[in-house]
Scaffold this motif. Structure first.
Motif, PDB file in Angstrom:
ATOM      1  N   VAL A 166       0.835  -1.208   0.000  1.00 35.53           N
ATOM      2  CA  VAL A 166       0.000   0.000   0.000  1.00 35.53           C
ATOM      3  C   VAL A 166       0.866   1.254   0.000  1.00 35.53           C
ATOM      4  O   VAL A 166       0.510   2.276  -0.595  1.00 35.53           O
ATOM      5  N   LEU A 167       2.021   1.183   0.634  1.00 32.39           N
ATOM      6  CA  LEU A 167       2.900   2.348   0.773  1.00 32.39           C
ATOM      7  C   LEU A 167       3.844   2.534  -0.410  1.00 32.39           C
ATOM      8  O   LEU A 167       4.467   3.591  -0.536  1.00 32.39           O
ATOM      9  N   GLY A 168       3.992   1.523  -1.257  1.00 36.88           N
ATOM     10  CA  GLY A 168       4.914   1.639  -2.386  1.00 36.88           C
ATOM     11  C   GLY A 168       6.359   1.818  -1.961  1.00 36.88           C
ATOM     12  O   GLY A 168       7.119   2.565  -2.598  1.00 36.88           O
ATOM     13  N   VAL A 169       6.755   1.141  -0.896  1.00 35.63           N
ATOM     14  CA  VAL A 169       8.099   1.311  -0.345  1.00 35.63           C
ATOM     15  C   VAL A 169       9.145   0.678  -1.246  1.00 35.63           C
ATOM     16  O   VAL A 169       8.975  -0.438  -1.732  1.00 35.63           O
ATOM     17  N   ARG A 170      10.247   1.400  -1.457  1.00 32.60           N
ATOM     18  CA  ARG A 170      11.407   0.874  -2.173  1.00 32.60           C
ATOM     19  C   ARG A 170      12.642   1.037  -1.297  1.00 32.60           C
ATOM     20  O   ARG A 170      12.653   1.870  -0.386  1.00 32.60           O
ATOM     21  N   PRO A 171      13.695   0.255  -1.555  1.00 38.62           N
ATOM     22  CA  PRO A 171      14.920   0.386  -0.764  1.00 38.62           C
ATOM     23  C   PRO A 171      15.414   1.842  -0.746  1.00 38.62           C
ATOM     24  O   PRO A 171      15.447   2.506  -1.787  1.00 38.62           O
ATOM     25  N   GLY A 172      15.752   2.307   0.431  1.00 36.48           N
ATOM     26  CA  GLY A 172      16.236   3.674   0.585  1.00 36.48           C
ATOM     27  C   GLY A 172      15.158   4.682   0.914  1.00 36.48           C
ATOM     28  O   GLY A 172      15.479   5.818   1.298  1.00 36.48           O
ATOM     29  N   HIS A 173      13.882   4.317   0.750  1.00 33.90           N
ATOM     30  CA  HIS A 173      12.804   5.236   1.104  1.00 33.90           C
ATOM     31  C   HIS A 173      12.806   5.529   2.595  1.00 33.90           C
ATOM     32  O   HIS A 173      13.023   4.628   3.417  1.00 33.90           O
ATOM     33  N   ARG A 174      12.533   6.783   2.939  1.00 30.87           N
ATOM     34  CA  ARG A 174      12.326   7.143   4.339  1.00 30.87           C
ATOM     35  C   ARG A 174      10.838   7.050   4.620  1.00 30.87           C
ATOM     36  O   ARG A 174      10.031   7.724   3.985  1.00 30.87           O
ATOM     37  N   VAL A 175      10.466   6.186   5.568  1.00 27.38           N
ATOM     38  CA  VAL A 175       9.067   5.930   5.881  1.00 27.38           C
ATOM     39  C   VAL A 175       8.825   6.263   7.346  1.00 27.38           C
ATOM     40  O   VAL A 175       9.574   5.841   8.225  1.00 27.38           O
ATOM     41  N   LEU A 176       7.760   7.024   7.610  1.00 27.40           N
ATOM     42  CA  LEU A 176       7.463   7.521   8.943  1.00 27.40           C
ATOM     43  C   LEU A 176       6.190   6.884   9.474  1.00 27.40           C
ATOM     44  O   LEU A 176       5.133   6.965   8.845  1.00 27.40           O
ATOM     45  N   ASP A 177       6.288   6.242  10.634  1.00 26.22           N
ATOM     46  CA  ASP A 177       5.143   5.622  11.312  1.00 26.22           C
ATOM     47  C   ASP A 177       4.695   6.558  12.427  1.00 26.22           C
ATOM     48  O   ASP A 177       5.422   6.793  13.389  1.00 26.22           O
ATOM     49  N   LEU A 178       3.481   7.090  12.304  1.00 28.35           N
ATOM     50  CA  LEU A 178       2.938   8.045  13.270  1.00 28.35           C
ATOM     51  C   LEU A 178       2.058   7.308  14.274  1.00 28.35           C
ATOM     52  O   LEU A 178       0.905   6.988  13.998  1.00 28.35           O
ATOM     53  N   GLY A 179       2.626   7.029  15.433  1.00 27.53           N
ATOM     54  CA  GLY A 179       1.967   6.181  16.413  1.00 27.53           C
ATOM     55  C   GLY A 179       2.419   4.753  16.215  1.00 27.53           C
ATOM     56  O   GLY A 179       1.619   3.851  16.010  1.00 27.53           O
ATOM     57  N   CYS A 180       3.730   4.552  16.276  1.00 27.21           N
ATOM     58  CA  CYS A 180       4.323   3.270  15.860  1.00 27.21           C
ATOM     59  C   CYS A 180       4.098   2.151  16.855  1.00 27.21           C
ATOM     60  O   CYS A 180       4.330   0.977  16.546  1.00 27.21           O
ATOM     61  N   GLY A 181       3.650   2.469  18.083  1.00 21.43           N
ATOM     62  CA  GLY A 181       3.386   1.427  19.053  1.00 21.43           C
ATOM     63  C   GLY A 181       4.618   0.575  19.331  1.00 21.43           C
ATOM     64  O   GLY A 181       5.716   1.084  19.521  1.00 21.43           O
ATOM     65  N   LYS A 182       4.432  -0.740  19.310  1.00 18.32           N
ATOM     66  CA  LYS A 182       5.517  -1.669  19.626  1.00 18.32           C
ATOM     67  C   LYS A 182       6.367  -2.044  18.420  1.00 18.32           C
ATOM     68  O   LYS A 182       7.209  -2.935  18.510  1.00 18.32           O
ATOM     69  N   GLY A 183       6.154  -1.358  17.298  1.00 19.95           N
ATOM     70  CA  GLY A 183       7.124  -1.383  16.213  1.00 19.95           C
ATOM     71  C   GLY A 183       7.075  -2.549  15.253  1.00 19.95           C
ATOM     72  O   GLY A 183       7.956  -2.678  14.412  1.00 19.95           O
ATOM     73  N   GLY A 184       6.050  -3.389  15.311  1.00 16.95           N
ATOM     74  CA  GLY A 184       6.028  -4.551  14.435  1.00 16.95           C
ATOM     75  C   GLY A 184       5.975  -4.203  12.958  1.00 16.95           C
ATOM     76  O   GLY A 184       6.715  -4.776  12.146  1.00 16.95           O
ATOM     77  N   ASN A 185       5.107  -3.261  12.581  1.00 15.72           N
ATOM     78  CA  ASN A 185       5.039  -2.862  11.177  1.00 15.72           C
ATOM     79  C   ASN A 185       6.332  -2.192  10.730  1.00 15.72           C
ATOM     80  O   ASN A 185       6.831  -2.422   9.626  1.00 15.72           O
ATOM     81  N   LEU A 186       6.878  -1.361  11.598  1.00  9.35           N
ATOM     82  CA  LEU A 186       8.108  -0.643  11.269  1.00  9.35           C
ATOM     83  C   LEU A 186       9.265  -1.618  11.067  1.00  9.35           C
ATOM     84  O   LEU A 186      10.078  -1.455  10.150  1.00  9.35           O
TER      85      LEU A 186
END
Length: 223
Positions: free
Chosen positions: A45-65
């Motif tokens: 959904v985020l279209g993440v590629r290597p080197g992308h800076r991705v920000l988790d707002l309310g990251c909780g315990k960090g599993g997705n991050l």
């Protein structure tokens, strides 16, 4: 963010079960947008590629991050709860993520750090922060073409705008109250457009087969 709200999220962190060691597919890390295990789309959904800076707002315990680091992302998490972040560091300390104990709006408007290629919130800050404050702050820190995506429970019919959420404490203690912002699905297009976002896609992911029927609201927009 008030002291009561910070206490509420620390309380929530201590009561919330830990993420399973592996998911149904046997993976150690995975991305989950919904409140149900092994359900719904993933990090695509985020279209993440290597080197992308991705920000988790309310990251909780960090599993997705943690999962995003396995995709080569430069993963940054923000949360107001020290208990959440302590749990994230304890489990995912060997991953290349950066964590900040800050209010989301304060972090975004402080002027520090780089702009992001993607920002997201999974039952996190986008749900529990006034969008009139948070959305322009996110938009200002997303690179052109950057993605904002967030998930939360769909609204209760007739209950829109600022609502109360209750976080349970001990049997002899009153619950703690935090604010959340709920809107009808069709309202998100106009809300996001008014803050400079485009290509807004709003969908309701149905609950998986079983006794529970509440789906998940998933919204994606482009800066």
């Amino acid at each position: 963010m008030s002291m009561v709200e910070t206490l509420a999220w620390d309380t929530y962190a201590r009561r919330r079960p830990e993420r399973r060691p592996v998911n149904e597919a046997g993976e150690v890390t995975w991305f989950n947008w919904t409140q149900y295990a092994d359900h719904g789309p993933g990090a695509e959904v985020l279209g993440v590629r290597p080197g992308h800076r991705v920000l988790d707002l309310g990251c909780g315990k960090g599993g997705n991050l943690a999962h995003l680091t396995t995709l080569g992302a430069r993963a940054v998490g923000v949360d107001v709860s020290t208990a959440q972040l302590q749990a994230a560091r304890a489990r995912w300390g060997d991953t290349d993520m950066t964590l900040h104990c800050r209010d989301a709006v304060d972090f975004l408007t402080s002027g520090g750090g780089e702009d992001s290629d993607s920002a997201y919130s999974v039952f996190g800050a986008v749900w529990f922060t006034d969008p009139a404050r948070l959305l322009p702050a996110i938009r200002a820190r997303l690179r052109p073409g950057g993605v904002l995506a967030f998930s939360q429970r769909p609204p209760v019919e007739g209950c829109y705008g600022c609502q109360a959420s209750y976080i349970i404490r001990g049997e002899e203690e009153d619950p703690l109250v935090v604010r959340r912002w709920d809107y009808e699905l069709e309202a998100w297009d106009g809300i996001l457009a008014s803050h400079g976002f485009r290509d807004v896609r709003v969908r309701l992911l149905p609950a998986p087969p079983g006794p529970r029927t509440i789906g998940t609201l998933l919204v994606r927009a482009v800066a």
